[in-house]
Design a protein around this motif. Structure first.
Motif, short mmCIF file in Angstrom:
data_model
loop_
_atom_site.label_atom_id
_atom_site.label_comp_id
_atom_site.label_asym_id
_atom_site.label_seq_id
_atom_site.Cartn_x
_atom_site.Cartn_y
_atom_site.Cartn_z
N GLU A 276 0.17 -0.36 6.78
CA GLU A 276 -0.68 0.60 6.49
C GLU A 276 -2.12 0.12 6.21
O GLU A 276 -2.37 -1.02 5.56
N ARG A 277 -3.05 0.80 6.28
CA ARG A 277 -4.54 0.81 6.09
C ARG A 277 -5.13 1.87 5.02
O ARG A 277 -4.73 2.87 5.16
N PHE A 278 -5.98 1.46 4.06
CA PHE A 278 -6.66 2.22 3.01
C PHE A 278 -8.16 2.30 3.44
O PHE A 278 -8.55 1.23 3.92
N ARG A 279 -8.56 3.32 2.56
CA ARG A 279 -10.09 3.17 2.78
C ARG A 279 -10.75 2.10 1.94
O ARG A 279 -10.21 1.73 0.98
N GLU B 183 -10.60 -0.72 3.59
CA GLU B 183 -10.22 -2.22 3.92
C GLU B 183 -10.63 -2.22 5.36
O GLU B 183 -10.72 -1.43 6.14
N THR B 184 -10.89 -3.58 5.80
CA THR B 184 -11.21 -3.95 7.22
C THR B 184 -9.89 -3.98 7.90
O THR B 184 -8.76 -4.19 7.42
N ALA B 185 -10.09 -3.78 9.42
CA ALA B 185 -8.90 -4.22 10.18
C ALA B 185 -8.12 -5.53 10.06
O ALA B 185 -6.87 -5.55 10.03
N GLN B 186 -8.87 -6.35 9.80
CA GLN B 186 -8.42 -7.90 9.56
C GLN B 186 -7.33 -7.90 8.21
O GLN B 186 -6.63 -8.63 8.23
N ARG B 187 -7.61 -6.89 7.25
CA ARG B 187 -6.71 -7.09 6.11
C ARG B 187 -5.56 -6.04 6.23
O ARG B 187 -4.55 -6.27 5.16
N GLY B 188 -5.52 -5.43 7.23
CA GLY B 188 -4.14 -4.87 7.10
C GLY B 188 -2.97 -5.75 7.69
O GLY B 188 -3.05 -6.71 8.12
N THR B 189 -1.94 -5.25 7.08
CA THR B 189 -0.76 -6.11 7.31
C THR B 189 -0.31 -5.88 8.78
O THR B 189 -0.25 -4.96 9.40
N ALA B 190 0.48 -6.97 9.16
CA ALA B 190 1.19 -6.98 10.55
C ALA B 190 2.27 -6.10 10.53
O ALA B 190 3.20 -6.18 9.63
N GLY B 191 2.43 -5.24 11.47
CA GLY B 191 3.70 -4.24 11.62
C GLY B 191 4.90 -5.20 12.20
O GLY B 191 4.77 -6.17 12.61
N PRO B 192 5.87 -4.39 12.20
CA PRO B 192 7.36 -4.79 12.62
C PRO B 192 7.21 -5.07 14.16
O PRO B 192 6.48 -4.48 14.76
N ALA C 125 -0.13 3.19 12.07
CA ALA C 125 0.39 4.65 12.06
C ALA C 125 -0.69 5.82 12.15
O ALA C 125 -1.66 5.44 11.64
N GLU C 126 -0.51 6.88 12.85
CA GLU C 126 -1.49 7.72 12.92
C GLU C 126 -1.64 8.47 11.59
O GLU C 126 -0.94 8.39 10.53
N GLY C 127 -2.74 9.20 11.31
CA GLY C 127 -3.33 9.54 10.43
C GLY C 127 -2.54 10.84 9.42
O GLY C 127 -2.63 11.21 8.19
N ALA C 128 -1.63 11.64 10.25
CA ALA C 128 -1.22 12.82 9.96
C ALA C 128 0.19 13.00 10.30
O ALA C 128 0.48 12.50 11.54
N ILE C 129 1.01 13.88 9.72
CA ILE C 129 2.24 14.04 10.28
C ILE C 129 2.18 15.21 11.09
O ILE C 129 1.61 16.10 10.75
N ASP C 130 2.96 15.30 12.14
CA ASP C 130 3.19 16.39 13.10
C ASP C 130 3.83 17.73 12.35
O ASP C 130 4.82 17.46 11.75
#
Length: 409
Positions: free
Chosen positions: A234-237, A239-248, A270-275
């Motif tokens: 997850e990334r939040f407003r 935050e830079t891409a480098q601060r994002g956690t590594a995914g599984p 993860a995409e920004g919206a639920i289908d």
């Protein structure tokens, strides 16, 4: 009179004697041996459970897509005079490779013309500067200050503007000449080729569709239930891409012919919206260098290929791993107690897949769980359980022995 009385009483007397004799005979019969029908135990298979850490694996599926897909469109017009040998469907290219070459002669002539215009403008500027210098000398000899018109300042400014315009036209002509050589924007592969040598193309003509090959992406739909066990990057407003956690990590599987192949990757976002139609969230898995040659002859992971993906989920601590069929539809399991009788016990199932059910509450270490499907299984049913492949010890049948002794007597 006596005879008539005897005639009526004698049959009654005989009947009474017969009834009394019958009762006496019935009362003297021997007692039949009594026995209880034996209870036959039901043979079942069972396992003895112990808590363990279980890594949840979430299954999903999707289609391989390129990281970047582009269309090659010329910025200038001209006839195609050459194409690269790799400019074919499926051909690989490197960033900066010349894929298509247009006829450059018109643009070379445009450069020559622009250079001539620059030379003329430069000459005109030099002439104006020279005339201004002569006029300034004449006014100085007269001991007066020369006016701006006398120093030809407006003419000099116009000559400089003309020179700047000519230089801009020359630079544009050089750009147009460079644009006759259409280069690859990145390392990639040709997906679709629409032109060939000899064809005239104009600005906006679609030459080809290409895509990058440094890595591919796979969109994977996940339900709310699956998202509970996946640590998303997850990334939040702010935050830079480098601060994002590594995914599984993920394992990508695909059947090619009669063989199953695997590739390793990772969930990157993860995409920004639920289908709204499926109520699922799409996550994106990335596989690096899918076209790299490997020693075991593994084929490349091609664009458009349908794949199945296993996502490494969270670890459930001190969980009990049961065959999925051991948990009944009512949400309970059948425990074999110390007297070899079944006991229903409700459990809490945290996760299920096609093979296992993971129980987190309701069981204790050492419990014996029935794994044999039973149509009817009431609590208290006597069973003969084969536990972890070990058959039960032979049971004594005292009730049957008593029946046999009674029959022998």
């Amino acid at each position: 009179m006596f005879n008539k009385l005897l005639k009526w009483t004698l049959p009654l007397l005989v009947l009474a004697l017969a009834i009394a004799g019958g009762r006496y005979i019935v009362s003297q019969r021997p007692d039949a041996p009594q026995f209880t029908p034996p209870q036959v135990p039901v043979s079942i298979d069972a396992i003895r459970v112990a808590p363990q850490d279980y890594r949840v694996v979430v299954h999903s599926e999707g289609t391989v897509e390129p990281r970047t897909e582009s269309t090659l469109i010329p910025q200038v017009s001209g006839q195609i005079v050459a194409i690269s040998p790799t400019f074919r469907e499926g051909g690989f290219f490197e960033a900066g490779d010349i894929l298509v070459t247009l006829d450059p002669r018109d643009y070379e002539l445009a450069i020559a013309s622009a250079e001539a215009q620059v030379a003329q403008a430069q000459s005109a500027l030099e002439q104006e500067l020279a005339q201004a210098k002569v006029v300034e000398g004449d006014w100085r000899m007269l001991g007066k200050e020369a006016p701006e018109l006398g120093l030809r300042k407006p003419q000099i400014a116009a000559a400089r503007a003309t020179l700047l315009s000519a230089e801009s036209q020359l630079e544009r002509a050089r750009f147009d000449l460079e644009r006759t050589r259409i280069r690859a924007p990145y390392d990639g592969q040709v997906l679709e080729k629409n032109v060939d040598v000899g064809q005239f193309v104009s600005t906006g003509t679609l030459l080809a569709r290409v895509y990058a090959t440094d890595y591919v992406e796979i969109r994977l739909p996940l339900t709310d239930r699956q998202l509970e066990f996946v640590d998303l990057p997850e990334r939040f407003r702010g935050e830079t891409a480098q601060r994002g956690t590594a995914g599984p990590e993920v394992v990508v599987k695909a059947d090619i012919g009669r063989q199953l192949w695997q590739w390793s990757g990772r969930v990157v976002r993860a995409e920004g919206a639920i289908d709204t139609s499926t109520r699922q969230l799409f996550v994106v898995a990335q596989v690096d260098d899918p076209y790299e040659r490997v020693a075991d002859g593994q084929p490349p992971l091609r664009i458009g290929q349908f794949v199945e993906v296993e996502i490494q989920g969270r670890t459930l601590a001190d969980a009990f791993v049961l065959p999925r069929g051991a948990v009944r539809d009512s949400g309970d399991v059948l425990i074999v107690d110390a007297d070899s009788r079944l006991e229903r016990r409700p459990v809490s199932v945290a996760w299920t897949d096609g093979e296992y059910a993971i129980v987190t509450r309701g069981l204790e270490a050492g419990d014996v769980i029935n794994v044999t499907p039973l149509a009817v299984a009431a609590s208290g049913t006597l069973v003969a359980a084969t536990i972890d492949g070990v058959p039960p010890a032979p049971r004594r049948r005292p009730d049957v022995d008593q029946v046999a002794e009674g029959r022998s007597q």
